[in-house]
Design a protein around this motif. Sequence first.
Motif, PDB file in Angstrom:
ATOM      1  N   ALA A  40     -49.887  47.196  38.179  1.00  0.00           N
ATOM      2  CA  ALA A  40     -51.004  46.485  38.644  1.00  0.00           C
ATOM      3  C   ALA A  40     -52.165  46.925  37.780  1.00  0.00           C
ATOM      4  O   ALA A  40     -52.224  47.898  37.268  1.00  0.00           O
ATOM      5  CB  ALA A  40     -51.522  46.747  40.118  1.00  0.00           C
ATOM      6  N   PRO A  41     -53.281  46.096  37.643  1.00  0.00           N
ATOM      7  CA  PRO A  41     -54.429  46.392  36.874  1.00  0.00           C
ATOM      8  C   PRO A  41     -55.255  47.731  37.587  1.00  0.00           C
ATOM      9  O   PRO A  41     -55.294  47.905  38.647  1.00  0.00           O
ATOM     10  CB  PRO A  41     -55.386  45.444  37.065  1.00  0.00           C
ATOM     11  CG  PRO A  41     -54.594  44.023  37.492  1.00  0.00           C
ATOM     12  CD  PRO A  41     -53.376  44.613  38.332  1.00  0.00           C
ATOM     13  N   GLY A  42     -55.299  48.450  36.292  1.00  0.00           N
ATOM     14  CA  GLY A  42     -55.946  49.819  36.830  1.00  0.00           C
ATOM     15  C   GLY A  42     -54.883  50.922  37.349  1.00  0.00           C
ATOM     16  O   GLY A  42     -55.354  51.941  37.834  1.00  0.00           O
ATOM     17  N   VAL A  93     -47.685  42.933  37.173  1.00  0.00           N
ATOM     18  CA  VAL A  93     -46.781  42.449  36.186  1.00  0.00           C
ATOM     19  C   VAL A  93     -45.382  43.460  36.366  1.00  0.00           C
ATOM     20  O   VAL A  93     -45.503  44.404  36.470  1.00  0.00           O
ATOM     21  CB  VAL A  93     -47.248  42.434  34.907  1.00  0.00           C
ATOM     22  CG1 VAL A  93     -46.184  42.337  33.803  1.00  0.00           C
ATOM     23  CG2 VAL A  93     -48.571  41.976  34.528  1.00  0.00           C
ATOM     24  N   TYR A  94     -44.230  42.603  36.676  1.00  0.00           N
ATOM     25  CA  TYR A  94     -43.091  43.298  36.875  1.00  0.00           C
ATOM     26  C   TYR A  94     -42.105  43.274  35.346  1.00  0.00           C
ATOM     27  O   TYR A  94     -42.108  42.093  34.849  1.00  0.00           O
ATOM     28  CB  TYR A  94     -42.253  42.459  37.859  1.00  0.00           C
ATOM     29  CG  TYR A  94     -42.664  42.740  39.066  1.00  0.00           C
ATOM     30  CD1 TYR A  94     -44.189  42.218  39.660  1.00  0.00           C
ATOM     31  CD2 TYR A  94     -42.001  43.595  39.905  1.00  0.00           C
ATOM     32  CE1 TYR A  94     -44.504  42.808  41.246  1.00  0.00           C
ATOM     33  CE2 TYR A  94     -42.726  43.970  41.443  1.00  0.00           C
ATOM     34  CZ  TYR A  94     -43.784  43.457  41.883  1.00  0.00           C
ATOM     35  OH  TYR A  94     -44.306  43.758  43.039  1.00  0.00           O
TER      36      TYR A  94
END
Length: 120
Positions: A40-42, A93-94
């Motif tokens: 995930a972002p961050g 994102v996977y």
Amino acid sequence: QVQLVESGGGLVQAGGSLRLSCAASGRTFSPYRMGWFRQAPGKERELVAVIWWSGGSTDYADSVQGRFTVSRDNTKNTVYLQMNSLKPEDTAVYYCAARNSAIRPSWDYWGQGTQVTVSS
């Protein structure tokens, strides 16, 4: 050389389901394990599910235990991640990855990733 291609990501409401696929191509494909990661972002990349290619044993991160199921079809060189009861915190994102060695802990091949977005 092995190539991994993920598919099946998308936008889903909380409580919904998605199934991700990871198709492997290459002359020979017989990994030790296949894994699904997410980022995930961050946040740091997280291993969410693992399947042993030959025996089919599985393992899951606590955050997805009971909601996600990893499976494989050896005849198609494909790994799946069935994701149920999705939560907004599953948004990431996977990536699928293949690990060849039972000794070296590194993952040898990676897919390009597929976006999963869970709306609240």
